[in-house]
Design a protein around this motif. Structure first.
Motif, mmCIF file in Angstrom:
data_model
loop_
_atom_site.group_PDB
_atom_site.id
_atom_site.type_symbol
_atom_site.label_atom_id
_atom_site.label_comp_id
_atom_site.label_asym_id
_atom_site.label_seq_id
_atom_site.Cartn_x
_atom_site.Cartn_y
_atom_site.Cartn_z
ATOM 1 N N CYS A 1 28.338 58.893 56.628
ATOM 2 C CA CYS A 1 29.293 59.755 55.911
ATOM 3 C C CYS A 1 29.057 61.235 56.145
ATOM 4 O O CYS A 1 29.848 62.073 55.723
ATOM 5 N N CYS B 1 23.247 61.894 56.791
ATOM 6 C CA CYS B 1 23.733 60.522 56.884
ATOM 7 C C CYS B 1 24.571 60.352 58.153
ATOM 8 O O CYS B 1 25.489 61.125 58.409
ATOM 9 N N CYS C 1 26.650 57.024 50.250
ATOM 10 C CA CYS C 1 27.318 55.800 50.721
ATOM 11 C C CYS C 1 26.354 54.621 50.897
ATOM 12 O O CYS C 1 26.748 53.540 51.292
HETATM 13 ZN ZN LIG Z 1 26.192 58.452 53.653
#
Ligand SMILES: [Zn+2]
Length: 419
Positions: A357, A354, A338
């Motif tokens: 996400c 992350c 992302c």
């Molecule tokens: Zn991400």
């Protein structure tokens, strides 16, 4: 395509030849230092430059003044002036100022002419005829290919070596592999590839680096210039040489393996500062024994990574492939899914997660995939093993432009190094 390549062997010298080699290396050092001092003085006082031609004329005067200079091959001494001239050209192009030479450090001389390779004595005993030295023997560990352009005689840890610098014709590659990878460099894992392959740092190197640190501590406790101090110093030099050999062997094997199966390799553009940072660790995970470690890291990785980059660059070039350097900015903290950038994404040294996400992956592998996509994005620009010029630039902005130019420079440099 013709390339420059050098073939290095250990020399088997007689006592007389060894003393002549020592003398010649000493004379070359004398000429270098005297010429450098003169050039420096003249430039500082009058802003005048001494050309190679001027220096050769001076050399003739020095030879009349100092008889012992004439025992060495003239061409080797004149070569020193040429090398000094080149060193100054490099300096004006932004490289370091030429340094004075010290006895025992990189003792060497070159012979541009009069080199005749003779028939071998046995399977491993090669012979070559050289000016002033006459017939010298060397341990021939592999065949010499191409045309000999000049030879370099050098000394490392009391042993003398000969390096034949040749021009070799290499055939055009028949098949270019279609694979492309990104590589993340590291301390524990030497190279993490985006195809999940990893090259670990070799353990003999680590073991020897520990021994080196121990010897260096020993040396610091000894009285300077005492016989014990000298002995330890010699041991250190020998170990340094051994480590350098191990490293070079490792780097050659790793780069050959990678360039045989991939035609496009993307790496981060090297910055020395980043290397020192690694030893310091992170805020949450500070490094221990930082000073010692960073100096070790420097010896193992700094030189190693630059050489590795060079090897990859010219070996890919031989095989019709290409090395691309991209900006290292945020490669380890930007999510590849992302593109969310945050330091928090690195939840530990090993794991990337992350915070936007939730994508979770091995941190080194994640970074290597990021690096690859910076080099080949959009993926369609990769055609027939060679990336069309300019695509990497479009993909990653101005910083990559500088890097691509630098990479081209590296290719040229590796060619001129003759490796
Ligand atoms: Zn991400």
């Amino acid at each position: 395509m013709t390339i420059k390549k050098s073939f290095k062997y250990r020399l088997r010298l007689t006592k007389e030849q060894e003393s002549l080699c020592n003398q010649t290396a000493g004379s070359c050092r004398y000429v270098w230092n005297r010429a450098l001092a003169l050039k420096k003085e003249l430039w500082e006082k009058k802003k005048e430059n001494l050309s190679c031609f001027d220096l050769n004329n001076l050399l003739a005067e020095w030879k009349k003044e100092l008889e012992w200079l004439s025992t060495s091959p003239s061409q080797s001494l004149q070569q020193v002036n040429k090398d000094l001239d080149q060193a100054f050209k490099n300096f004006f192009r932004g490289r370091g100022y030429p340094k004075f030479k010290k006895k025992g450090i990189h003792d060497s001389f070159r012979l541009p002419q009069g080199v005749t390779l003779l028939n071998q004595l046995s399977k491993k005993a090669g012979q070559v005829q050289l000016p002033k030295l006459d017939i010298v023997r060397f341990t021939k560990t592999r065949e010499i290919n191409g045309t000999i352009k000049h030879v370099t005689i050098s000394k490392t840890c009391k042993n003398w070596y000969i390096s034949f610098n040749c021009v070799v014709d290499i055939p055009k590659p028949k098949e270019i592999p279609q694979s492309h990878i990104g590589i993340d460099r590291g301390i524990k894992t030497f190279a993490q590839c985006s195809n999940r392959e990893a090259i670990p740092t070799i353990s003999p190197l680590k073991k020897n680096l520990k021994r080196l640190a121990k010897l260096q501590r020993e040396l610091s406790r000894k009285k300077k210039f005492s016989s014990n101090w000298r002995k330890t110093k010699q041991k250190i030099q020998k170990l340094h040489n051994h480590i350098a050999n191990l490293r070079s062997d490792f780097l050659h094997k790793a780069s050959t393996q990678l360039t045989k199966s991939h035609s496009l390799i993307v790496m981060e553009d090297l910055k020395t500062k980043d290397m020192a940072k690694s030893a310091k660790g992170t805020k949450e995970n500070p490094g221990t024994n930082v000073k010692a470690k960073s100096s070790l890291n420097r010896s193992i990785l700094d030189q190693g990574w630059y050489a590795f980059q060079n090897y990859l660059s010219y070996k890919l070039n031989w095989r019709g492939g290409r090395l691309i350097l991209v900006s290292p900015r945020n490669t380890s903290i930007e999510c590849r899914i992302c593109h969310y950038i945050s330091k928090e994404n690195r939840i530990s040294q090993e794991v990337f997660q992350c915070q936007s996400c939730g994508h979770t992956e091995n941190a080194d592998l994640h970074a290597s995939i990021n690096i690859l996509s910076r080099g080949i994005d959009p993926p369609n620009s990769f055609k027939g093993g060679v990336l069309a010029a300019g695509h990497a630039v479009i993909a990653c902005g101005v910083e990559a432009l500088a890097s691509t130019a630098k990479q081209e420079l590296l290719i040229r440099k590796s060619r001129s190094f003759g490796i």
